[in-house]
Design an enzyme around this catalytic site. Structure first.
Site, PDB file in Angstrom:
ATOM      1  N   GLY A 107     -26.465 -36.110  48.577  1.00  0.00           N
ATOM      2  CA  GLY A 107     -26.467 -36.092  47.121  1.00  0.00           C
ATOM      3  C   GLY A 107     -27.311 -34.945  46.602  1.00  0.00           C
ATOM      4  O   GLY A 107     -28.389 -34.669  47.129  1.00  0.00           O
ATOM      5  N   TYR A 108     -26.830 -34.286  45.559  1.00  0.00           N
ATOM      6  CA  TYR A 108     -27.537 -33.137  44.984  1.00  0.00           C
ATOM      7  C   TYR A 108     -27.706 -33.274  43.475  1.00  0.00           C
ATOM      8  O   TYR A 108     -28.371 -32.473  42.847  1.00  0.00           O
ATOM      9  CB  TYR A 108     -26.780 -31.840  45.298  1.00  0.00           C
ATOM     10  CG  TYR A 108     -25.316 -31.892  44.897  1.00  0.00           C
ATOM     11  CD1 TYR A 108     -24.914 -31.528  43.625  1.00  0.00           C
ATOM     12  CD2 TYR A 108     -24.350 -32.348  45.793  1.00  0.00           C
ATOM     13  CE1 TYR A 108     -23.575 -31.592  43.251  1.00  0.00           C
ATOM     14  CE2 TYR A 108     -23.018 -32.411  45.435  1.00  0.00           C
ATOM     15  CZ  TYR A 108     -22.632 -32.035  44.159  1.00  0.00           C
ATOM     16  OH  TYR A 108     -21.313 -32.107  43.789  1.00  0.00           O
ATOM     17  N   GLU A 137     -16.469 -39.926  42.298  1.00  0.00           N
ATOM     18  CA  GLU A 137     -16.520 -38.466  42.339  1.00  0.00           C
ATOM     19  C   GLU A 137     -15.165 -37.776  42.156  1.00  0.00           C
ATOM     20  O   GLU A 137     -15.117 -36.618  41.753  1.00  0.00           O
ATOM     21  CB  GLU A 137     -17.151 -37.998  43.660  1.00  0.00           C
ATOM     22  CG  GLU A 137     -18.565 -38.503  43.883  1.00  0.00           C
ATOM     23  CD  GLU A 137     -19.559 -38.004  42.859  1.00  0.00           C
ATOM     24  OE1 GLU A 137     -19.406 -36.868  42.358  1.00  0.00           O
ATOM     25  OE2 GLU A 137     -20.504 -38.742  42.544  1.00  0.00           O
TER      26      GLU A 137
END
Length: 189
Positions: free
Chosen positions: A12-13, A88
């Site tokens: 995750g970013y 997403e």
């Protein structure tokens, strides 16, 4: 870190760092080479609409990115993948990828993540900071206000001791805008 053959990693970013939404065994800082975090996606669902898009992060090609990796039990693979894909891939602006991941202990593995599709109509590319701040300030979507998303991501990165100059500048501009708003309202009253 003990990893069974069935466990897998998710990188995750952005909001996944502070709101993963799935069960995990382990959470750790991690580093990906070959991609960088960028406010490069026009948000038409989560933080904006097609008529008034917000701006969200994408993992774009080139550079490197510090973020958070989650180790997920193999038994939760199908459920976690279904959740992540629903979250997403809502407009297909992201593409599911397995990327090389460096862990703080010096180990390396592969992780699932979502990178931006540069050919998608929602790919914003590199916008001027003024335009990024404008889009973020006005964006609101199904997951809430765009400024909250940017502030939460920025604060989480600060807790990880990761500096992101673009996010820092946008947060500064959002704060300056909020600080001047009451005075402007008083003048017009």
């Amino acid at each position: 870190m003990t990893t069974t053959g069935d466990d897998f990693w998710v990188f995750g970013y952005g909001s996944l760092m502070w709101r993963p939404g799935f069960d995990f065994i382990e959470r750790t800082q991690a580093f990906v080479h070959g991609y960088h975090r960028s406010l490069c996606v026009f948000s038409h669902v989560h933080r904006g609409t097609p008529e008034a898009p917000g701006l969200v992060l994408g993992l774009d090609y080139g550079g490197s990115c510090h973020g958070v990796a989650f180790r997920v039990a193999g038994a939760a693979r199908a459920e976690t993948l279904a959740y992540l894909r629903a979250r997403e891939l809502v407009t297909s602006v992201y593409v599911e990828r397995m990327v090389g991941l460096r862990l703080p202990c010096g180990g390396a593995t592969r992780a699932l993540t979502f990178v931006v599709d540069r050919a998608h109509e929602q790919y914003a590319g590199r916008l001027p900071i003024e335009e990024m701040a404008r889009l973020v300030a006005r964006g609101v979507g199904a997951s809430g206000a765009n400024p909250d998303y940017v502030r939460n991501t920025y604060e989480h990165l600060r807790q990880l001791e990761v500096h992101d100059s673009a996010l820092a500048e946008i947060v500064r501009r959002l704060k300056a805008s909020n600080d001047t708003e009451p005075a402007a309202e008083r003048r017009s009253a």
